[in-house]
Scaffold this motif. Sequence first.
Motif, PDB file in Angstrom:
ATOM      1  N   THR A   1       0.834  -1.183   0.000  1.00 24.52           N
ATOM      2  CA  THR A   1       0.000   0.000   0.000  1.00 24.52           C
ATOM      3  C   THR A   1       0.871   1.236   0.000  1.00 24.52           C
ATOM      4  N   ALA A   2       0.250   2.381  -0.313  1.00 27.76           N
ATOM      5  CA  ALA A   2       1.010   3.628  -0.387  1.00 27.76           C
ATOM      6  C   ALA A   2       1.646   3.986   0.941  1.00 27.76           C
ATOM      7  N   ASP A   3       1.061   3.526   2.066  1.00 21.76           N
ATOM      8  CA  ASP A   3       1.606   3.856   3.376  1.00 21.76           C
ATOM      9  C   ASP A   3       2.950   3.194   3.634  1.00 21.76           C
ATOM     10  N   ASP A   4       3.312   2.190   2.848  1.00 17.55           N
ATOM     11  CA  ASP A   4       4.546   1.446   3.100  1.00 17.55           C
ATOM     12  C   ASP A   4       5.788   2.143   2.552  1.00 17.55           C
ATOM     13  N   GLY A   5       5.653   3.267   1.926  1.00 16.19           N
ATOM     14  CA  GLY A   5       6.813   3.959   1.367  1.00 16.19           C
ATOM     15  C   GLY A   5       6.601   4.185  -0.108  1.00 16.19           C
ATOM     16  N   GLY A   6       7.616   3.922  -0.925  1.00 15.42           N
ATOM     17  CA  GLY A   6       7.491   4.018  -2.364  1.00 15.42           C
ATOM     18  C   GLY A   6       8.003   5.328  -2.904  1.00 15.42           C
ATOM     19  N   SER A   7       7.375   5.814  -3.976  1.00 11.70           N
ATOM     20  CA  SER A   7       7.844   7.005  -4.669  1.00 11.70           C
ATOM     21  C   SER A   7       7.482   8.265  -3.906  1.00 11.70           C
ATOM     22  N   SER A   8       7.949   9.405  -4.408  1.00 15.23           N
ATOM     23  CA  SER A   8       7.679  10.676  -3.752  1.00 15.23           C
ATOM     24  C   SER A   8       6.193  11.005  -3.745  1.00 15.23           C
ATOM     25  N   SER A   9       5.432  10.427  -4.670  1.00 13.46           N
ATOM     26  CA  SER A   9       3.993  10.662  -4.718  1.00 13.46           C
ATOM     27  C   SER A   9       3.236   9.758  -3.766  1.00 13.46           C
ATOM     28  N   GLY A  10       3.930   8.858  -3.096  1.00  9.36           N
ATOM     29  CA  GLY A  10       3.293   7.962  -2.152  1.00  9.36           C
ATOM     30  C   GLY A  10       2.836   6.659  -2.765  1.00  9.36           C
ATOM     31  N   GLU A  11       3.045   6.467  -4.074  1.00 11.26           N
ATOM     32  CA  GLU A  11       2.644   5.236  -4.728  1.00 11.26           C
ATOM     33  C   GLU A  11       3.771   4.210  -4.664  1.00 11.26           C
ATOM     34  N   LEU A  12       3.407   2.985  -4.945  1.00  9.56           N
ATOM     35  CA  LEU A  12       4.420   1.936  -5.001  1.00  9.56           C
ATOM     36  C   LEU A  12       5.358   2.154  -6.174  1.00  9.56           C
ATOM     37  N   ILE A  13       6.591   1.763  -6.002  1.00  5.37           N
ATOM     38  CA  ILE A  13       7.558   1.769  -7.098  1.00  5.37           C
ATOM     39  C   ILE A  13       7.540   0.376  -7.716  1.00  5.37           C
ATOM     40  N   LYS A  14       7.166   0.304  -8.983  1.00  2.94           N
ATOM     41  CA  LYS A  14       7.077  -0.989  -9.662  1.00  2.94           C
ATOM     42  C   LYS A  14       8.434  -1.358 -10.264  1.00  2.94           C
ATOM     43  N   VAL A  15       8.947  -2.515  -9.894  1.00  7.69           N
ATOM     44  CA  VAL A  15      10.224  -2.978 -10.434  1.00  7.69           C
ATOM     45  C   VAL A  15      10.063  -4.373 -11.030  1.00  7.69           C
ATOM     46  N   GLY A  16      10.681  -4.567 -12.176  1.00 11.54           N
ATOM     47  CA  GLY A  16      10.788  -5.893 -12.776  1.00 11.54           C
ATOM     48  C   GLY A  16      12.237  -6.331 -12.675  1.00 11.54           C
ATOM     49  N   ILE A  17      12.472  -7.467 -12.035  1.00  8.91           N
ATOM     50  CA  ILE A  17      13.835  -7.922 -11.751  1.00  8.91           C
ATOM     51  C   ILE A  17      14.134  -9.170 -12.561  1.00  8.91           C
ATOM     52  N   ILE A  18      15.136  -9.072 -13.418  1.00  6.13           N
ATOM     53  CA  ILE A  18      15.526 -10.203 -14.265  1.00  6.13           C
ATOM     54  C   ILE A  18      16.879 -10.706 -13.802  1.00  6.13           C
ATOM     55  N   ASN A  19      16.923 -11.973 -13.428  1.00  3.62           N
ATOM     56  CA  ASN A  19      18.134 -12.548 -12.856  1.00  3.62           C
ATOM     57  C   ASN A  19      18.404 -13.900 -13.496  1.00  3.62           C
ATOM     58  N   ASN A  20      19.567 -14.442 -13.205  1.00  4.46           N
ATOM     59  CA  ASN A  20      19.895 -15.805 -13.616  1.00  4.46           C
ATOM     60  C   ASN A  20      19.219 -16.783 -12.663  1.00  4.46           C
ATOM     61  N   ASP A  21      19.223 -18.037 -13.014  1.00 10.46           N
ATOM     62  CA  ASP A  21      18.562 -19.070 -12.218  1.00 10.46           C
ATOM     63  C   ASP A  21      19.131 -19.097 -10.793  1.00 10.46           C
ATOM     64  N   PRO A  22      18.293 -18.959  -9.753  1.00  5.24           N
ATOM     65  CA  PRO A  22      18.797 -18.989  -8.379  1.00  5.24           C
ATOM     66  C   PRO A  22      19.491 -20.298  -8.012  1.00  5.24           C
ATOM     67  N   ASN A  23      19.190 -21.363  -8.742  1.00  3.81           N
ATOM     68  CA  ASN A  23      19.812 -22.664  -8.476  1.00  3.81           C
ATOM     69  C   ASN A  23      21.135 -22.835  -9.203  1.00  3.81           C
ATOM     70  N   GLU A  24      21.546 -21.802  -9.931  1.00  6.39           N
ATOM     71  CA  GLU A  24      22.797 -21.856 -10.688  1.00  6.39           C
ATOM     72  C   GLU A  24      23.986 -22.125  -9.768  1.00  6.39           C
ATOM     73  N   SER A  25      23.987 -21.491  -8.590  1.00 11.92           N
ATOM     74  CA  SER A  25      25.120 -21.603  -7.674  1.00 11.92           C
ATOM     75  C   SER A  25      24.730 -21.039  -6.318  1.00 11.92           C
ATOM     76  N   GLY A  26      25.592 -21.271  -5.322  1.00  8.96           N
ATOM     77  CA  GLY A  26      25.360 -20.682  -4.013  1.00  8.96           C
ATOM     78  C   GLY A  26      25.382 -19.173  -4.063  1.00  8.96           C
ATOM     79  N   TYR A  27      26.253 -18.631  -4.915  1.00  4.64           N
ATOM     80  CA  TYR A  27      26.317 -17.181  -5.097  1.00  4.64           C
ATOM     81  C   TYR A  27      24.974 -16.653  -5.570  1.00  4.64           C
ATOM     82  N   ARG A  28      24.402 -17.291  -6.592  1.00  2.00           N
ATOM     83  CA  ARG A  28      23.166 -16.793  -7.179  1.00  2.00           C
ATOM     84  C   ARG A  28      22.003 -16.939  -6.193  1.00  2.00           C
ATOM     85  N   THR A  29      22.005 -18.008  -5.410  1.00  2.00           N
ATOM     86  CA  THR A  29      20.968 -18.171  -4.394  1.00  2.00           C
ATOM     87  C   THR A  29      21.014 -17.021  -3.400  1.00  2.00           C
TER      88      THR A  29
END
Length: 345
Positions: free
Chosen positions: A45-73
């Motif tokens: 919700t907007a009360d949790d922080g986010g952008s200067s307007s009070g809205e959520l900041i939408k992020v799309g996160i693209i990563n390698n497979d978490p099972n690739e290695s201990g580092y990636r996990t």
Amino acid sequence: MKKKLLAALMVMVMAFALTACGGNSGSTDSSSSSGSTDTSSSETTADDGGSSSGELIKVGIINNDPNESGYRTANDKDLQAKFTKENGYEASFAYSLKNDEQQASAKKFIEDGVDYLLLSAADTAGWDSVLKQAQDAGTKVILFDRTIDADPSLYEASIVSDMEKEGQTAVDWLAGQNLSEYNIIHIQGVMGSAAQKGRSGALDAKKAEGWNIVEQQTAEWNAEKAQQIVQSVIDAGTSFNVIYAENDDMAKGAVAALDKAYISHGVGKDVIVMGFDCNKWALEELLNKIWNYDGQCNPFQSSYIDDVIKKLEAGETIAEKTIIMDEKGFDAETITQEDVDTYGI
């Protein structure tokens, strides 16, 4: 008279209560999707922080497979913990070890209208058109973990390890061992990735100085494939005295092949074993002098990314687009338990 006074007081109290309740009118109810590779999303919700307007900041996160290695996990866990509704984000995650699949996810995130695209690219090449699409849509791009071959004007910042420095630090350490000859099994990561290119480059340069690469193959960060590569060299009767594996899991697979063939390894033994990433279990192998060297690769990048986003949301500019994290290499003869506890992932 008393009744009229009491009635007036009640009206005043009710008016005050209504004014107080109106201080927060409504909440944000939003969700995200990211195609077939999306495995999780966060709502807030907007009360949790986010952008200067009070809205959520939408992020799309693209990563390698978490099972690739201990580092990636560890890397994925760090991102999952930071980009939450409690911290003001609506986050979607997509995972792949293939560039084309990552790019498909990126395009879907852009179409979904994310504010930020966070990218750890599987391959350094081929991202210009996707990043241009993001720029045209008003989506800001932040690279993490790995660099790409693209015009810097297409992204806001790059929070990365210096992979070339990692490779050079490791090769300098190996040169310092002053071996009478260097016969090396070189086990590479996923070809074309920034980590592979950086860690391979420094070693390849040593060929001109007489270092002999007896085998050079990709095991794609996989322990079992690394074991097969080393086993094939052993079966062929080829002499070697160094294993240079570009991550800890592949070093572990290589050691399994050595153990199966009763070939000694570690400090003062027949074969020097080198890995990268500094998994805690790998540093313990150094502490026990079973391995010889491990190069650090810092997986904890979310706080750096969060800081960049906050600055951009506040209208600030990012002075240094490339943010390099400090890293080191560990030697089995000098590593301590404190090092293992502090730097092990």
